[in-house]
Design a protein around this motif. Structure first.
Motif, mmCIF file in Angstrom:
data_model
loop_
_atom_site.group_PDB
_atom_site.id
_atom_site.type_symbol
_atom_site.label_atom_id
_atom_site.label_comp_id
_atom_site.label_asym_id
_atom_site.label_seq_id
_atom_site.Cartn_x
_atom_site.Cartn_y
_atom_site.Cartn_z
ATOM 1 N N LYS A 164 15.891 -8.094 -5.964
ATOM 2 C CA LYS A 164 14.546 -8.551 -5.583
ATOM 3 C C LYS A 164 13.537 -8.338 -6.706
ATOM 4 C CE LYS A 164 14.596 -6.089 -1.744
ATOM 5 N NZ LYS A 164 16.028 -5.718 -1.635
ATOM 6 N N THR A 165 13.675 -7.244 -7.432
ATOM 7 C CA THR A 165 12.719 -6.965 -8.506
ATOM 8 C C THR A 165 12.794 -8.033 -9.594
ATOM 9 O OG1 THR A 165 12.948 -4.592 -8.066
ATOM 10 C CG2 THR A 165 11.928 -5.236 -10.156
ATOM 11 N N GLU A 166 13.997 -8.439 -9.949
ATOM 12 C CA GLU A 166 14.171 -9.478 -10.972
ATOM 13 C C GLU A 166 13.538 -10.805 -10.533
ATOM 14 O OE1 GLU A 166 17.084 -6.325 -11.777
ATOM 15 O OE2 GLU A 166 16.484 -7.409 -9.978
ATOM 16 N N VAL A 184 1.607 -4.449 -7.542
ATOM 17 C CA VAL A 184 2.851 -4.332 -6.788
ATOM 18 C C VAL A 184 2.742 -3.031 -6.008
ATOM 19 C CG1 VAL A 184 5.366 -4.159 -6.878
ATOM 20 C CG2 VAL A 184 4.152 -5.562 -8.563
ATOM 21 N N THR A 186 3.847 -0.454 -2.720
ATOM 22 C CA THR A 186 5.002 -0.072 -1.929
ATOM 23 C C THR A 186 4.674 1.208 -1.170
ATOM 24 O OG1 THR A 186 7.326 0.628 -2.008
ATOM 25 C CG2 THR A 186 5.972 1.126 -3.939
ATOM 26 N N LEU A 195 10.306 1.418 -10.058
ATOM 27 C CA LEU A 195 9.836 0.130 -10.568
ATOM 28 C C LEU A 195 9.089 0.247 -11.893
ATOM 29 C CD1 LEU A 195 8.462 -1.602 -7.328
ATOM 30 C CD2 LEU A 195 10.628 -2.040 -8.484
ATOM 31 N N ARG A 198 10.902 -0.178 -15.192
ATOM 32 C CA ARG A 198 11.518 -1.508 -15.277
ATOM 33 C C ARG A 198 10.477 -2.552 -15.679
ATOM 34 N NH1 ARG A 198 15.085 -2.504 -10.006
ATOM 35 N NH2 ARG A 198 15.740 -4.299 -11.250
ATOM 36 N N PHE A 199 9.294 -2.480 -15.092
ATOM 37 C CA PHE A 199 8.243 -3.420 -15.462
ATOM 38 C C PHE A 199 7.733 -3.144 -16.881
ATOM 39 C CE2 PHE A 199 8.066 -4.459 -10.963
ATOM 40 C CZ PHE A 199 7.745 -5.813 -10.996
ATOM 41 N N ILE A 226 1.343 -0.694 -10.470
ATOM 42 C CA ILE A 226 2.421 -0.387 -9.526
ATOM 43 C C ILE A 226 1.930 0.826 -8.742
ATOM 44 C CG2 ILE A 226 4.897 -0.039 -9.259
ATOM 45 C CD1 ILE A 226 4.284 -2.388 -11.084
ATOM 46 N N ASP A 245 6.135 -4.559 -1.854
ATOM 47 C CA ASP A 245 7.580 -4.353 -1.912
ATOM 48 C C ASP A 245 7.989 -3.360 -0.827
ATOM 49 O OD1 ASP A 245 10.147 -4.637 -2.828
ATOM 50 O OD2 ASP A 245 9.956 -3.156 -4.419
ATOM 51 N N GLY A 402 14.711 2.057 -2.631
ATOM 52 C CA GLY A 402 14.070 2.201 -3.934
ATOM 53 C C GLY A 402 14.809 3.073 -4.912
#
Length: 468
Positions: A164-166, A184, A186, A195, A198-199, A226, A245, A402
């Protein structure tokens, strides 16, 4: 004449008020207590006097009780007390007290200048993701980007491990390039911690902030934020795109104040994208009623089926733990994972039972430890499990989503407990088999009697596996 003009211009220049970038960066889009900021109070007061902030009461009590920070108006969520600051009876809001108590004698400030006038949002952003989307992911990514471009809400329903993140990356990049500010959000701190790096890796030239309880101070104006949904109490009309998310996670789904915080933190026209593996019926109903965009993915990114839970009875397990014994079936399961050098998570229904059991597991393997919501070192413990410095973790439902650990094996102790809803059990099962090198794995529901929720979770997983 020229000399006189230059002199006057110079004097005007030095008498002018220059806005400090650090102050503007911090306060743009935020609603904040007047007397508790990261800057000297005298400086904040000078900005207030020069008209850079709107000032308002934190809690109004004139016509009806209302919290200006979280927009709570429920009388049951306010408390009156004798205030030591003003020496009178004051009222504070319990809904957003985790962000610091604000009562009727306190004031909040909001930066007045439109962020688009001074913030350089048209920066050049770098998109450094080198992965490749599956056809299902590519379709969902395109649908999401289209909805956001049209300021239309969107729901992504995708199984655990679908990537989903991609799917979010291209829509976020297009929004950044358009000069938009994105959040984003959550419900879980652990998801923010997962996350954020990764971002950062995908958007290396973008200023990104991670906001959660106890987060370190971060510099600059973040065009991408985030954050936990609780942190959105501190924002107002700040974001042009809002992505929620794990939109079904506790406490967001059960707390209307957190849902209001999401609405409050975005601009009026900004779309919301909801992303989850286990969407609630309420989300589906809203999607249909309000004609949202919708994407559905039933397969994991690596194409393998979801691991299906197995059941094992564990009669009177609580009594056995309290008598100082690990039930034999669970002992056997743990030793099998240790023999195969496979990392594992064991979920418990309560902190008390988990902490009672922990010394017994340490006798088997000294690196085993426990984590829960109030554990200040849980981030480090999860990292140690990921880096193979620990063999296993005992955990509450705080790690149900997560978190991605290569080749992790999972057991649920007391799967019959009401805390383990079908959604929670699906998410817990989704920790297994996420890596393409290890697409299979063990997910066991140890129980003292089967429940409807257990059967619903298993049936839903098997149903997803039947979809193409």
């Amino acid at each position: 004449m020229k000399q006189s003009f230059r002199k006057k211009t110079k004097e005007a220049h030095y008498k002018g008020f220059i806005v400090e970038k650090a102050i503007q960066d911090f306060f743009t889009g935020r609603i904040w207590p007047r007397t508790n900021t990261p800057f000297p109070q005298a400086k904040i007061e000078s900005y207030i006097q020069k008209g850079y902030f709107d000032v308002m009461k934190a809690v109004t009590i004139t016509q009806k009780l209302s919290c200006r920070r979280c927009h709570n108006t429920s009388h049951q969520k306010f408390v009156s007390f004798h205030c030591a600051k003003c020496h009178q009876i004051c009222t504070y809001c319990r809904h957003c007290i985790t962000m610091g108590r604000m009562c009727s004698c306190d004031e909040l400030i909001i930066w007045k200048t439109d962020s688009r006038q001074l913030q350089p949002l048209k920066t050049k952003h770098q998109f450094s993701w080198i992965g490749q989307l599956t056809p299902h992911q590519a379709r969902a990514a395109k649908e999401l980007a289209s909805s956001i471009a049209q300021n239309n809400n969107h729901l992504i329903s995708a199984v655990c491990g679908a990537g989903k993140t991609e799917i979010l990356f291209s829509a976020v990049f297009e929004s950044l390039q358009a000069g938009k500010r994105i959040c984003v959000a959550t419900p879980r701190t652990d998801v923010v911690l997962e996350l954020f790096p990764r971002f950062q890796q995908v958007f290396p030239s973008t200023c990104i902030h991670a906001l959660y309880g106890g987060a370190p101070k971060q510099q600059g104006f973040a065009q991408l934020v985030i954050a936990t949904t609780h942190q959105l109490y501190r924002f107002e009309q700040a974001f042009d795109v809002m992505i929620v998310d794990e939109a079904d996670a506790f406490p967001y789904t059960y707390d209307e104040a957190l849902q209001r915080a999401v609405i409050k933190a975005k601009t009026k026209e900004a779309p919301i994208a909801f992303v989850t593996a286990t969407p609630s019926q309420a989300l589906f109903n809203r999607k249909t009623k309000e004609n949202w965009g919708y994407s559905f993915i039933s397969r994991r990114f690596h194409g393998h089926s979801l691991p299906v839970p197995t059941y094992q009875s564990l009669w009177n397990y609580e009594k056995m733990f309290r008598k100082g014994h690990i039930p034999q079936k669970l002992t056997r399961w743990v030793k099998q994972k240790l023999d195969k050098n496979e990392p594992f998570l064991i979920f418990f229904p309560t902190i008390d039972l988990m902490e009672t059991a922990k010394p017994l597991f340490i006798e088997i393997e000294p690196t085993i430890t426990s984590v829960h919501a109030e554990d200040p070192t849980r981030k480090e413990k999860v990292l140690e499990l990921r880096n193979e410095q620990r063999k296993g973790l005992l955990t509450t439902t705080i790690l149900e989503r997560g978190i991605t650990i290569k080749n992790v094996q999972v057991a649920v102790v007391g799967a019959e407990n009401p805390i383990f809803t079908s959604s929670a059990l699906i998410q817990i099962s989704g920790r297994v088999g996420r890596n393409s090198q290890y697409p299979d794995g063990d997910i066991v529901f140890f129980h003292h009697g089967k429940t409807v929720e257990m059967d619903l979770a298993k049936a839903k997983i098997m149903e997803m596996n039947r979809h193409e």
